[in-house]
Motif scaffolding. Sequence first.
Motif, PDB file in Angstrom:
ATOM      1  N   THR A 114      43.465  27.209  37.602  1.00 21.18           N
ATOM      2  CA  THR A 114      44.329  27.353  38.649  1.00 21.18           C
ATOM      3  C   THR A 114      45.526  27.955  38.576  1.00 21.18           C
ATOM      4  OG1 THR A 114      45.310  25.065  38.285  1.00 21.18           O
ATOM      5  CG2 THR A 114      43.316  24.997  39.678  1.00 21.18           C
ATOM      6  N   VAL A 115      46.184  27.644  37.475  1.00 25.37           N
ATOM      7  CA  VAL A 115      47.611  28.437  37.290  1.00 25.37           C
ATOM      8  C   VAL A 115      47.212  30.124  37.082  1.00 25.37           C
ATOM      9  CG1 VAL A 115      48.680  26.507  36.189  1.00 25.37           C
ATOM     10  CG2 VAL A 115      47.356  28.073  34.606  1.00 25.37           C
ATOM     11  N   ASP A 116      46.303  30.429  36.977  1.00 22.47           N
ATOM     12  CA  ASP A 116      45.723  31.725  36.544  1.00 22.47           C
ATOM     13  C   ASP A 116      45.062  32.451  37.962  1.00 22.47           C
ATOM     14  OD1 ASP A 116      46.838  31.844  34.014  1.00 22.47           O
ATOM     15  OD2 ASP A 116      45.120  31.156  33.579  1.00 22.47           O
ATOM     16  N   ALA A 117      44.946  31.442  38.885  1.00 21.70           N
ATOM     17  CA  ALA A 117      43.923  31.977  39.883  1.00 21.70           C
ATOM     18  C   ALA A 117      44.511  33.082  40.937  1.00 21.70           C
ATOM     19  CB  ALA A 117      43.534  30.712  40.702  1.00 21.70           C
ATOM     20  N   GLN A 118      45.810  32.882  41.191  1.00 20.02           N
ATOM     21  CA  GLN A 118      46.279  33.861  42.172  1.00 20.02           C
ATOM     22  C   GLN A 118      46.375  35.239  41.435  1.00 20.02           C
ATOM     23  OE1 GLN A 118      47.855  33.161  45.609  1.00 20.02           O
ATOM     24  NE2 GLN A 118      47.322  35.328  45.335  1.00 20.02           N
ATOM     25  N   ALA A 119      46.756  35.417  40.175  1.00 21.28           N
ATOM     26  CA  ALA A 119      46.827  36.601  39.570  1.00 21.28           C
ATOM     27  C   ALA A 119      45.260  37.208  39.608  1.00 21.28           C
ATOM     28  CB  ALA A 119      47.252  36.501  38.070  1.00 21.28           C
ATOM     29  N   TRP A 120      44.356  36.443  39.256  1.00 19.90           N
ATOM     30  CA  TRP A 120      42.861  36.934  39.114  1.00 19.90           C
ATOM     31  C   TRP A 120      42.467  37.491  40.668  1.00 19.90           C
ATOM     32  CZ3 TRP A 120      38.433  36.325  41.644  1.00 19.90           C
ATOM     33  CH2 TRP A 120      37.133  36.727  41.137  1.00 19.90           C
ATOM     34  N   ASP A 155      44.519  38.820  43.197  1.00 22.05           N
ATOM     35  CA  ASP A 155      45.258  39.982  43.407  1.00 22.05           C
ATOM     36  C   ASP A 155      44.292  41.144  42.567  1.00 22.05           C
ATOM     37  OD1 ASP A 155      47.156  38.722  44.682  1.00 22.05           O
ATOM     38  OD2 ASP A 155      48.495  38.385  43.054  1.00 22.05           O
ATOM     39  N   ALA A 156      43.766  40.813  41.464  1.00 23.33           N
ATOM     40  CA  ALA A 156      43.136  41.731  40.722  1.00 23.33           C
ATOM     41  C   ALA A 156      41.758  42.047  41.030  1.00 23.33           C
ATOM     42  CB  ALA A 156      43.068  41.446  39.268  1.00 23.33           C
ATOM     43  N   ASN A 157      41.038  41.053  41.760  1.00 27.79           N
ATOM     44  CA  ASN A 157      39.627  41.168  41.841  1.00 27.79           C
ATOM     45  C   ASN A 157      38.965  40.864  43.235  1.00 27.79           C
ATOM     46  OD1 ASN A 157      38.425  41.056  38.945  1.00 27.79           O
ATOM     47  ND2 ASN A 157      39.970  39.708  38.982  1.00 27.79           N
ATOM     48  N   ALA A 158      39.855  40.049  44.155  1.00 27.53           N
ATOM     49  CA  ALA A 158      39.269  39.718  45.329  1.00 27.53           C
ATOM     50  C   ALA A 158      38.844  40.917  46.305  1.00 27.53           C
ATOM     51  CB  ALA A 158      40.483  38.878  46.173  1.00 27.53           C
ATOM     52  N   GLN A 159      39.508  42.130  46.016  1.00 22.71           N
ATOM     53  CA  GLN A 159      39.016  43.357  46.880  1.00 22.71           C
ATOM     54  C   GLN A 159      38.722  44.509  45.939  1.00 22.71           C
ATOM     55  OE1 GLN A 159      42.642  43.630  49.280  1.00 22.71           O
ATOM     56  NE2 GLN A 159      41.585  42.451  50.899  1.00 22.71           N
ATOM     57  N   GLY A 160      38.118  43.966  44.876  1.00 20.97           N
ATOM     58  CA  GLY A 160      37.603  45.053  43.774  1.00 20.97           C
ATOM     59  C   GLY A 160      36.370  45.823  44.174  1.00 20.97           C
ATOM     60  N   GLU A 161      35.897  46.484  43.114  1.00 20.52           N
ATOM     61  CA  GLU A 161      34.793  47.488  43.294  1.00 20.52           C
ATOM     62  C   GLU A 161      33.416  46.348  43.457  1.00 20.52           C
ATOM     63  OE1 GLU A 161      34.325  50.475  40.604  1.00 20.52           O
ATOM     64  OE2 GLU A 161      36.183  51.171  40.858  1.00 20.52           O
ATOM     65  N   ARG A 162      33.233  45.199  42.697  1.00 22.81           N
ATOM     66  CA  ARG A 162      32.228  44.460  42.718  1.00 22.81           C
ATOM     67  C   ARG A 162      32.600  43.151  43.467  1.00 22.81           C
ATOM     68  NH1 ARG A 162      26.562  44.110  41.387  1.00 22.81           N
ATOM     69  NH2 ARG A 162      26.205  41.981  41.120  1.00 22.81           N
ATOM     70  N   PRO A 163      31.899  42.902  44.736  1.00 26.32           N
ATOM     71  CA  PRO A 163      32.306  41.820  45.402  1.00 26.32           C
ATOM     72  C   PRO A 163      31.927  40.492  44.549  1.00 26.32           C
ATOM     73  CG  PRO A 163      30.160  42.911  46.135  1.00 26.32           C
ATOM     74  CD  PRO A 163      30.877  43.540  45.114  1.00 26.32           C
ATOM     75  N   LYS A 164      33.059  39.438  45.113  1.00 27.65           N
ATOM     76  CA  LYS A 164      32.846  38.309  44.258  1.00 27.65           C
ATOM     77  C   LYS A 164      32.623  36.999  45.345  1.00 27.65           C
ATOM     78  CE  LYS A 164      34.417  40.029  40.373  1.00 27.65           C
ATOM     79  NZ  LYS A 164      33.683  40.424  39.389  1.00 27.65           N
TER      80      LYS A 164
END
Length: 300
Positions: A161-167, A169-178
């Motif tokens: 949870t403490v790392d989720a916001q940074a993750w 920011d980096a991945n939510a709109q990245g090349e590979r959808p999550k």
Amino acid sequence: MTLLLLRIFSHFPFGVLHAISGFMARLASDVVGYRRSVIRANIERSFPERSTIERRQIERFYYRHFADITLESVKNFSIADGEAQSRMGHVGVEVFEPFFKAGRSVLIAGGHFNNWELYAMTANQNLPHDAMAVYKRLSNQAMDDAVRNSRQRFGLEMVRTVDAQAWMDANAQGERPKAVIMGFDQSPADPIKSWWNLFLHQETAWYFGLEKWARLYDLPVIYGHIRKLERGRYETHYELVTDEPKRQPEGAILQQCIDLLEADIRETPHQWLWSHKRWKHARPESMRLNPRPEAEKKSA
């Protein structure tokens, strides 16, 4: 020693584990009284319209169910991918396809209902998206490492949870959808920073992160209903909540997910996590009690 015993138990067949869980349920209920006051109070406040006999029946069924999913979760330390998938079906996966093809990540909302651990272990293999689950770190580092590694064996990514916001920011709109899996029914730490509404007849605080992320990153929200077919076998049914989160009124996305969870609980009440101290906060006077959308429409 505890971790070693859990690993040994994980190699037992499901039939043996379920036999042990039956004994554990009777021990927890009739001898130890494991969290009885919490379980009983939660059920009584949630179902005031039911008789004492009916509420005690929910309590008895809950002890059996909780013992089952506890032992089934131990099995996850060694379960093979094929067996895990044979015990957790995924229905309605096609709802993800248009978002995956468009390169859009999604949020999967769910509660602590039925075997959420087995769901997490099988999500990545059954969804077109790469699956990530937000989790709260365990206080025991060795156990935390073991549980995290167990859940990640089949491709699921675990993010604290403490790392989720940074993750995000980096991945939510990245090349590979999550596909970001969020168990949204935990009791929030700060009642001032919570969303308050009536849930199961009680004033209830909620983390607003689910809706915050949906709006911030323009993520469709999909709800996962986990159904229990029989002991050790489940199905997750997917339901689209919204594909236009930024067009929804404030709180509407979270409220829809809350309503879906409450409907699931009312249908099979013993399959929710009643031993969790869900209602440990009182609503501060400064916090608004948000009405359900239906109530707003009626008063308009």
